[in-house]
Design an enzyme around this catalytic site. Structure first.
Site, PDB file in Angstrom:
ATOM      1  N   LYS A  13      -4.074   2.389  28.453  1.00  0.00           N
ATOM      2  CA  LYS A  13      -3.354   3.362  29.287  1.00  0.00           C
ATOM      3  C   LYS A  13      -1.846   3.224  29.111  1.00  0.00           C
ATOM      4  CE  LYS A  13      -4.907   2.089  33.297  1.00  0.00           C
ATOM      5  NZ  LYS A  13      -5.861   1.021  32.953  1.00  0.00           N
ATOM      6  N   ARG A  88      -5.799   4.153  42.199  1.00  0.00           N
ATOM      7  CA  ARG A  88      -6.779   3.209  41.691  1.00  0.00           C
ATOM      8  C   ARG A  88      -7.969   3.068  42.629  1.00  0.00           C
ATOM      9  NH1 ARG A  88      -3.843  -0.057  37.960  1.00  0.00           N
ATOM     10  NH2 ARG A  88      -5.132  -1.641  37.006  1.00  0.00           N
ATOM     11  N   ARG A 127      -3.543  -9.070  23.886  1.00  0.00           N
ATOM     12  CA  ARG A 127      -2.426  -8.215  24.336  1.00  0.00           C
ATOM     13  C   ARG A 127      -1.146  -9.011  24.578  1.00  0.00           C
ATOM     14  NH1 ARG A 127      -3.238  -3.983  29.012  1.00  0.00           N
ATOM     15  NH2 ARG A 127      -3.952  -5.705  30.295  1.00  0.00           N
ATOM     16  N   ARG A 161       0.359 -11.606  29.727  1.00  0.00           N
ATOM     17  CA  ARG A 161       0.329 -11.424  31.179  1.00  0.00           C
ATOM     18  C   ARG A 161      -0.478 -12.511  31.872  1.00  0.00           C
ATOM     19  NH1 ARG A 161      -1.135  -5.193  32.248  1.00  0.00           N
ATOM     20  NH2 ARG A 161      -2.509  -6.226  33.724  1.00  0.00           N
ATOM     21  N   ARG A 172     -10.959  -7.818  37.343  1.00  0.00           N
ATOM     22  CA  ARG A 172     -10.356  -6.489  37.165  1.00  0.00           C
ATOM     23  C   ARG A 172     -11.395  -5.464  36.734  1.00  0.00           C
ATOM     24  NH1 ARG A 172      -5.919  -8.388  33.287  1.00  0.00           N
ATOM     25  NH2 ARG A 172      -5.600  -6.199  32.798  1.00  0.00           N
TER      26      ARG A 172
HETATM   27  P1  ADP Z   1      -4.499  -2.910  33.843  1.00  0.00           P
HETATM   28  O1  ADP Z   1      -4.786  -1.471  34.058  1.00  0.00           O
HETATM   29  O2  ADP Z   1      -4.449  -3.276  32.398  1.00  0.00           O
HETATM   30  O3  ADP Z   1      -5.401  -3.815  34.621  1.00  0.00           O
HETATM   31  P2  ADP Z   1      -1.948  -2.695  35.329  1.00  0.00           P
HETATM   32  O4  ADP Z   1      -0.662  -3.169  34.785  1.00  0.00           O
HETATM   33  O5  ADP Z   1      -2.115  -1.238  35.549  1.00  0.00           O
HETATM   34  O6  ADP Z   1      -3.063  -3.280  34.350  1.00  0.00           O
HETATM   35  O7  ADP Z   1      -2.238  -3.423  36.711  1.00  0.00           O
HETATM   36  C1  ADP Z   1      -2.179  -4.826  36.834  1.00  0.00           C
HETATM   37  C2  ADP Z   1      -2.464  -5.246  38.278  1.00  0.00           C
HETATM   38  O8  ADP Z   1      -1.478  -4.675  39.156  1.00  0.00           O
HETATM   39  C3  ADP Z   1      -3.806  -4.812  38.867  1.00  0.00           C
HETATM   40  O9  ADP Z   1      -4.857  -5.661  38.513  1.00  0.00           O
HETATM   41  C4  ADP Z   1      -3.473  -4.848  40.363  1.00  0.00           C
HETATM   42  O10 ADP Z   1      -3.467  -6.170  40.855  1.00  0.00           O
HETATM   43  C5  ADP Z   1      -2.050  -4.344  40.421  1.00  0.00           C
HETATM   44  N1  ADP Z   1      -2.004  -2.867  40.575  1.00  0.00           N
HETATM   45  C6  ADP Z   1      -1.517  -1.959  39.699  1.00  0.00           C
HETATM   46  N2  ADP Z   1      -1.648  -0.706  40.156  1.00  0.00           N
HETATM   47  C7  ADP Z   1      -2.255  -0.825  41.375  1.00  0.00           C
HETATM   48  C8  ADP Z   1      -2.704   0.105  42.360  1.00  0.00           C
HETATM   49  N3  ADP Z   1      -2.566   1.425  42.203  1.00  0.00           N
HETATM   50  N4  ADP Z   1      -3.285  -0.384  43.489  1.00  0.00           N
HETATM   51  C9  ADP Z   1      -3.425  -1.694  43.692  1.00  0.00           C
HETATM   52  N5  ADP Z   1      -3.049  -2.623  42.795  1.00  0.00           N
HETATM   53  C10 ADP Z   1      -2.473  -2.209  41.647  1.00  0.00           C
END
Ligand code: ADP
Length: 219
Positions: A13, A88, A127, A161, A172
């Site tokens: 994404k 999400r 990654r 990360r 996740r």
């Molecule tokens: P990925 O989609 O690869 O898991 P992201 O960078 O989008 O990685 O998100 C990493 C973390 O940030 C998530 O696992 C969560 O803990 C937090 N996070 C990101 N966006 C949200 C959201 N909309 N609601 C709650 N937590 C979020």
């Protein structure tokens, strides 16, 4: 265009959003990047988010929704936006709908990136992200930088990360299935969803995404 990107962790994404946002001249809004920026600046919001993120859990809605709304109120979103990682869960999707309705606008589409789970695990393990800009994303095998450990775009240091560990990734993926997948059905009922395969080279996937969004814009 106002677009939401969904897909499991490791679907690409962030990588796709970075390119698509440039192509479409709209801001790329990643809640994950916003949280990571807060963490690196040690803000109270960052300190709160970090515990949840490192375990692979969602940051609580009241924190996330407030942060996303603030970002959506910035003037650069007037021409549209590409949301990556928000909403999400259903509560966030409904909060976003209410926010957009209050602004008198609607989403143009939801792009769903599909990728098999074993591929997701491989992608996440390799990654690497740029410390200067979390949208500059690499993979040690699939998308390596010209010089190991150095960002091609800005020379920043690349790092792994802290939530890309095996345990956090498992959580996740679980959270994705239980919390995030239901929003695809929610948006499908509004006729907003286009699903594309996220397998293949980065620019092949980008082309599929651009084609899908153009088809949607053409109605
Ligand atoms: P990925 O989609 O690869 O898991 P992201 O960078 O989008 O990685 O998100 C990493 C973390 O940030 C998530 O696992 C969560 O803990 C937090 N996070 C990101 N966006 C949200 C959201 N909309 N609601 C709650 N937590 C979020």
């Amino acid at each position: 265009m106002r677009i939401v990107l969904v897909g499991p962790p490791g679907a690409g994404k962030g990588t796709q959003a970075h390119v698509l946002a440039k192509t479409l001249s709209i801001p790329h809004i990643s809640t994950g990047d916003l949280f990571r920026a807060n963490i690196s600046q040690s803000t109270p919001l960052g300190l709160e988010a970090k515990g949840y993120m490192d375990k692979g859990q969602l940051v609580p809605d009241e924190v996330t929704i407030g942060m996303a709304k603030d970002r959506l109120l910035q003037p650069d979103t007037a021409q549209g936006f590409l949301l990556d990682g928000f909403p999400r869960n259903l509560a966030q999707a409904k909060a976003l709908d209410e926010h957009l309705a209050a602004e008198g606008i609607t989403l143009d589409g939801v792009l769903d990136l599909e990728v098999p789970e074993d591929e997701v695990v491989k992608r996440i393990a390799g990654r690497r992200l740029c410390r200067n800009n979390g949208a500059h994303v690499y993979h040690v095998d699939y998308n390596p930088p010209a010089v190991a450990g150095v960002c091609d775009e800005c020379g920043g240091e690349l790092y792994q990360r802290s939530d890309d560990t095996e345990d956090a990734v498992r959580t996740r993926l679980e959270v994705y299935h239980t919390e995030t997948e239901p929003i695809i059905e929610y948006y499908a009922q509004q006729n907003l969803v286009t699903t594309i395969s996220a397998l293949g080279k980065v620019d092949e996937v980008t082309q599929r995404a651009v084609d899908a969004l153009q088809a949607r814009a053409a109605g």
